[in-house]
Design an enzyme around this catalytic site. Structure first.
Site, PDB file in Angstrom:
ATOM      1  N   GLY A 145       0.826  -1.206   0.000  1.00  0.00           N
ATOM      2  CA  GLY A 145       0.000   0.000   0.000  1.00  0.00           C
ATOM      3  C   GLY A 145       0.860   1.255   0.000  1.00  0.00           C
ATOM      4  N   PHE A 146       0.197   2.362   0.147  1.00  0.00           N
ATOM      5  CA  PHE A 146       0.860   3.677   0.106  1.00  0.00           C
ATOM      6  C   PHE A 146       1.866   3.820   1.260  1.00  0.00           C
ATOM      7  CE2 PHE A 146      -0.122   8.140   1.777  1.00  0.00           C
ATOM      8  CZ  PHE A 146       0.943   8.732   1.111  1.00  0.00           C
ATOM      9  N   THR A 177      -6.270  -3.653  -1.552  1.00  0.00           N
ATOM     10  CA  THR A 177      -6.289  -2.257  -2.032  1.00  0.00           C
ATOM     11  C   THR A 177      -4.911  -1.805  -2.504  1.00  0.00           C
ATOM     12  OG1 THR A 177      -5.873  -1.328   0.181  1.00  0.00           O
ATOM     13  CG2 THR A 177      -8.178  -1.580  -0.471  1.00  0.00           C
ATOM     14  N   ASP A 224      -3.094 -13.003   3.626  1.00  0.00           N
ATOM     15  CA  ASP A 224      -4.156 -12.244   4.290  1.00  0.00           C
ATOM     16  C   ASP A 224      -3.899 -12.326   5.790  1.00  0.00           C
ATOM     17  OD1 ASP A 224      -6.436 -11.372   5.549  1.00  0.00           O
ATOM     18  OD2 ASP A 224      -7.822 -12.397   4.188  1.00  0.00           O
ATOM     19  N   TYR A 232     -14.744   1.185   9.822  1.00  0.00           N
ATOM     20  CA  TYR A 232     -13.319   1.552   9.907  1.00  0.00           C
ATOM     21  C   TYR A 232     -12.995   2.096  11.299  1.00  0.00           C
ATOM     22  CZ  TYR A 232      -8.952   3.982   8.520  1.00  0.00           C
ATOM     23  OH  TYR A 232      -7.653   4.434   8.411  1.00  0.00           O
ATOM     24  N   TYR A 235      -2.727  -6.366  25.068  1.00  0.00           N
ATOM     25  CA  TYR A 235      -1.502  -7.178  24.925  1.00  0.00           C
ATOM     26  C   TYR A 235      -0.337  -6.527  25.671  1.00  0.00           C
ATOM     27  CZ  TYR A 235      -2.691 -11.150  22.018  1.00  0.00           C
ATOM     28  OH  TYR A 235      -3.179 -12.361  21.579  1.00  0.00           O
ATOM     29  N   THR A 243      -2.663  11.628   5.350  1.00  0.00           N
ATOM     30  CA  THR A 243      -1.311  11.658   4.791  1.00  0.00           C
ATOM     31  C   THR A 243      -1.392  11.442   3.286  1.00  0.00           C
ATOM     32  OG1 THR A 243      -0.404  10.877   6.873  1.00  0.00           O
ATOM     33  CG2 THR A 243       0.956  10.524   4.924  1.00  0.00           C
TER      34      THR A 243
HETATM   35  P1  NAD Z   1      -3.501   1.489   1.345  1.00  0.00           P
HETATM   36  O1  NAD Z   1      -4.855   1.028   0.958  1.00  0.00           O
HETATM   37  O2  NAD Z   1      -2.644   2.148   0.304  1.00  0.00           O
HETATM   38  O3  NAD Z   1      -2.656   0.313   1.972  1.00  0.00           O
HETATM   39  C1  NAD Z   1      -3.202  -0.692   2.765  1.00  0.00           C
HETATM   40  C2  NAD Z   1      -2.588  -2.009   2.372  1.00  0.00           C
HETATM   41  O4  NAD Z   1      -3.088  -3.050   3.228  1.00  0.00           O
HETATM   42  C3  NAD Z   1      -2.935  -2.429   0.948  1.00  0.00           C
HETATM   43  O5  NAD Z   1      -1.761  -2.756   0.232  1.00  0.00           O
HETATM   44  C4  NAD Z   1      -3.848  -3.627   1.129  1.00  0.00           C
HETATM   45  O6  NAD Z   1      -3.792  -4.528   0.047  1.00  0.00           O
HETATM   46  C5  NAD Z   1      -3.335  -4.200   2.428  1.00  0.00           C
HETATM   47  N1  NAD Z   1      -4.304  -5.041   3.127  1.00  0.00           N
HETATM   48  C6  NAD Z   1      -5.587  -4.734   3.475  1.00  0.00           C
HETATM   49  N2  NAD Z   1      -6.175  -5.779   4.099  1.00  0.00           N
HETATM   50  C7  NAD Z   1      -5.225  -6.755   4.170  1.00  0.00           C
HETATM   51  C8  NAD Z   1      -5.229  -8.063   4.723  1.00  0.00           C
HETATM   52  N3  NAD Z   1      -6.321  -8.600   5.305  1.00  0.00           N
HETATM   53  N4  NAD Z   1      -4.081  -8.802   4.638  1.00  0.00           N
HETATM   54  C9  NAD Z   1      -2.967  -8.278   4.061  1.00  0.00           C
HETATM   55  N5  NAD Z   1      -2.924  -7.046   3.513  1.00  0.00           N
HETATM   56  C10 NAD Z   1      -4.043  -6.298   3.564  1.00  0.00           C
HETATM   57  O7  NAD Z   1      -3.693   2.489   2.575  1.00  0.00           O
HETATM   58  P2  NAD Z   1      -2.634   3.434   3.313  1.00  0.00           P
HETATM   59  O8  NAD Z   1      -3.049   4.834   3.127  1.00  0.00           O
HETATM   60  O9  NAD Z   1      -1.255   3.038   2.959  1.00  0.00           O
HETATM   61  O10 NAD Z   1      -2.936   3.064   4.841  1.00  0.00           O
HETATM   62  C11 NAD Z   1      -2.114   2.135   5.522  1.00  0.00           C
HETATM   63  C12 NAD Z   1      -2.497   2.067   6.980  1.00  0.00           C
HETATM   64  O11 NAD Z   1      -2.398   3.370   7.587  1.00  0.00           O
HETATM   65  C13 NAD Z   1      -3.931   1.597   7.220  1.00  0.00           C
HETATM   66  O12 NAD Z   1      -3.960   0.790   8.361  1.00  0.00           O
HETATM   67  C14 NAD Z   1      -4.692   2.888   7.484  1.00  0.00           C
HETATM   68  O13 NAD Z   1      -5.811   2.673   8.298  1.00  0.00           O
HETATM   69  C15 NAD Z   1      -3.633   3.728   8.182  1.00  0.00           C
HETATM   70  N6  NAD Z   1      -3.901   5.155   8.026  1.00  0.00           N
HETATM   71  C16 NAD Z   1      -3.614   5.806   6.866  1.00  0.00           C
HETATM   72  C17 NAD Z   1      -3.905   7.141   6.747  1.00  0.00           C
HETATM   73  C18 NAD Z   1      -3.569   7.913   5.499  1.00  0.00           C
HETATM   74  O14 NAD Z   1      -3.839   9.115   5.455  1.00  0.00           O
HETATM   75  N7  NAD Z   1      -2.979   7.336   4.481  1.00  0.00           N
HETATM   76  C19 NAD Z   1      -4.494   7.828   7.811  1.00  0.00           C
HETATM   77  C20 NAD Z   1      -4.795   7.132   8.969  1.00  0.00           C
HETATM   78  C21 NAD Z   1      -4.474   5.793   9.082  1.00  0.00           C
END
Ligand code: NAD
Ligand code: UDP
Length: 335
Positions: free
Chosen positions: A15-16, A40, A61, A150, A164, A180
């Site tokens: 992910g990002f 995603t 997963d 969420y 934990y 972000t």
């Molecule tokens: P994203 O969607 O780009 O990345 C999330 C990644 O998690 C994806 O690659 C997806 O394939 C993977 N994923 C989802 N469910 C999964 C599972 N069951 N098993 C394995 N992989 C799985 O999103 P992001 O923006 O990179 O966010 C990453 C984390 O940071 C998330 O937990 C999100 O809640 C948290 N977060 C992000 C932001 C933001 O602004 N980007 C803000 C608050 C929290």
């Protein structure tokens, strides 16, 4: 004798945020295991690491048992849909990855004696009645609204992580991440920055939801990664807000994007999705004090880098509609 590098597992690695974390830990000399099920994310975000000797990838997963051979020093649990459109589309998976996925990661941390950092969010504050948001604010969340899948998953995640820590003495870190942005966001993930830039690049009008008076505070990815890195290496087990306190209304933000991209398109107004928080700005006093951290990248600088990244994407990616239309997203409020 050369030192054995510390091993870190990063879930959500494709992910990002996860992919940028992989880069940072590799740069710091760690051995990185990336894990993702691509729900995603995209392997494109990790393609540059494929042959890197310090990087391995496991497609998995995290809601099912995680098994890793050998020692593990750190776990960063970032797997979870993060865009409102994504978690509306896959609500059950969102709840499962925040609960079952977190439980598996915590169990793994306990078994390996690893320190775990979880990606929590400003969404734990819901539509906040306290502004700016401090870590001691308990939040204002609608558990049965569309965003509840969420928000509540993340609140459960924090509670489980703290349990934990309290009962099993697992060293934990809880990052409350605020909006972000930066390169490697999915252009069509529906979040406001890729949405507006994508619309400008396609020559479409910019869709502002509601009257655009709702506010957000956007943090550039480089600053976010620095804050997360420092938090992991700290000794602090309570939640920490990590974000940029520079707040802007979405209406003004649309104007910034129009100026940045030079688009001749206009702003069009759509209904405000249900429970869309009306204001959001982190109080980062704790991060400043505990981590000596504060964001350094001004919005116009981060946005320019992000725009340059999106501009280089192929026309196929630019025009790919993963979510039927923005209207479909807004309509969920009426169902
Ligand atoms: P994203 O969607 O780009 O990345 C999330 C990644 O998690 C994806 O690659 C997806 O394939 C993977 N994923 C989802 N469910 C999964 C599972 N069951 N098993 C394995 N992989 C799985 O999103 P992001 O923006 O990179 O966010 C990453 C984390 O940071 C998330 O937990 C999100 O809640 C948290 N977060 C992000 C932001 C933001 O602004 N980007 C803000 C608050 C929290
Ligand atoms: N938003 C908007 N137009 C869009 C996408 C989002 O006006 O095309 C608004 C959305 O309603 C919210 C803000 O921009 O008020 C930030 O939305 P995003 O999905 O990026 O993240 P959120 O902070 O709501 O999780």
């Amino acid at each position: 004798m050369s030192k054995i590098p510390k091993r870190v597992l990063i879930t959500g690695a494709a992910g990002f945020l996860g992919s940028h974390l992989c880069d940072r830990f590799i740069k710091e000399g760690y051995s990185v295991i990336g894990m993702d099920n691509f729900i995603t994310g995209s392997f494109d975000n990790l393609a540059h690491l494929t042959d890197h000797p310090s990087f391995t990838f496991i497609e998995h997963d995290v809601c099912t048992h995680i098994s890793i051979e050998g020692d593990l020093d750190y776990i960063l649990h970032f797997a979870s849909p993060a865009s409102p459109i994504d978690y509306l589309k896959i609500p059950i998976q969102t709840l499962k990855v925040g609960s079952l996925g977190t439980h598996n990661c915590l169990g793994l941390a306990l078994a390996k004696g690893a320190t775990i950092l979880i990606a929590s969010t400003s969404e734990v504050y819901g539509d906040p009645l306290v502004h700016p948001q401090t870590e001691d604010y308990y939040g204002n969340v609608n558990s049965v609204g569309p965003r509840g899948v969420y928000d509540e998953a993340k609140r459960f995640q924090e509670a489980m992580t703290m349990a934990y820590h309290t009962f099993h003495k697992v060293p934990v870190r809880i990052a409350r991440i605020f909006n972000t942005y930066g390169p490697r966001m999915r252009l069509n993930d529906g979040r406001v920055i890729p949405a507006f830039i994508g619309q400008a690049l396609r020559g479409e009008d910019l869709t502002v939801f509601g009257d655009g008076s709702q506010t957000r505070s956007f943090c550039f990815i480089e600053d976010q990664i620095e804050g997360l890195f420092r938090l992991l290496l700290s000794e602090y087990s309570q939640p920490v807000n990590i974000g940029n306190p520079s707040e802007i209304s979405i209406r003004d933000f649309a104007d910034e994007i129009i100026k940045l991209t030079g688009t001749t398109q206009k702003v069009v107004y759509k209904d405000l999705p249900v429970d869309d928080p009306l204001q959001r700005r982190p109080d980062i006093s704790v991060a400043k004090k505990i981590l000596g951290w504060e964001p350094k990248v001004a919005r116009h600088v981060g946005l320019k880098k992000t725009y340059d990244y999106f501009k280089k994407l192929s026309s196929e990616k630019l025009h790919k509609k993963e979510h039927k239309t923005f209207d479909a997203y807004i309509k969920t409020k009426k169902s």
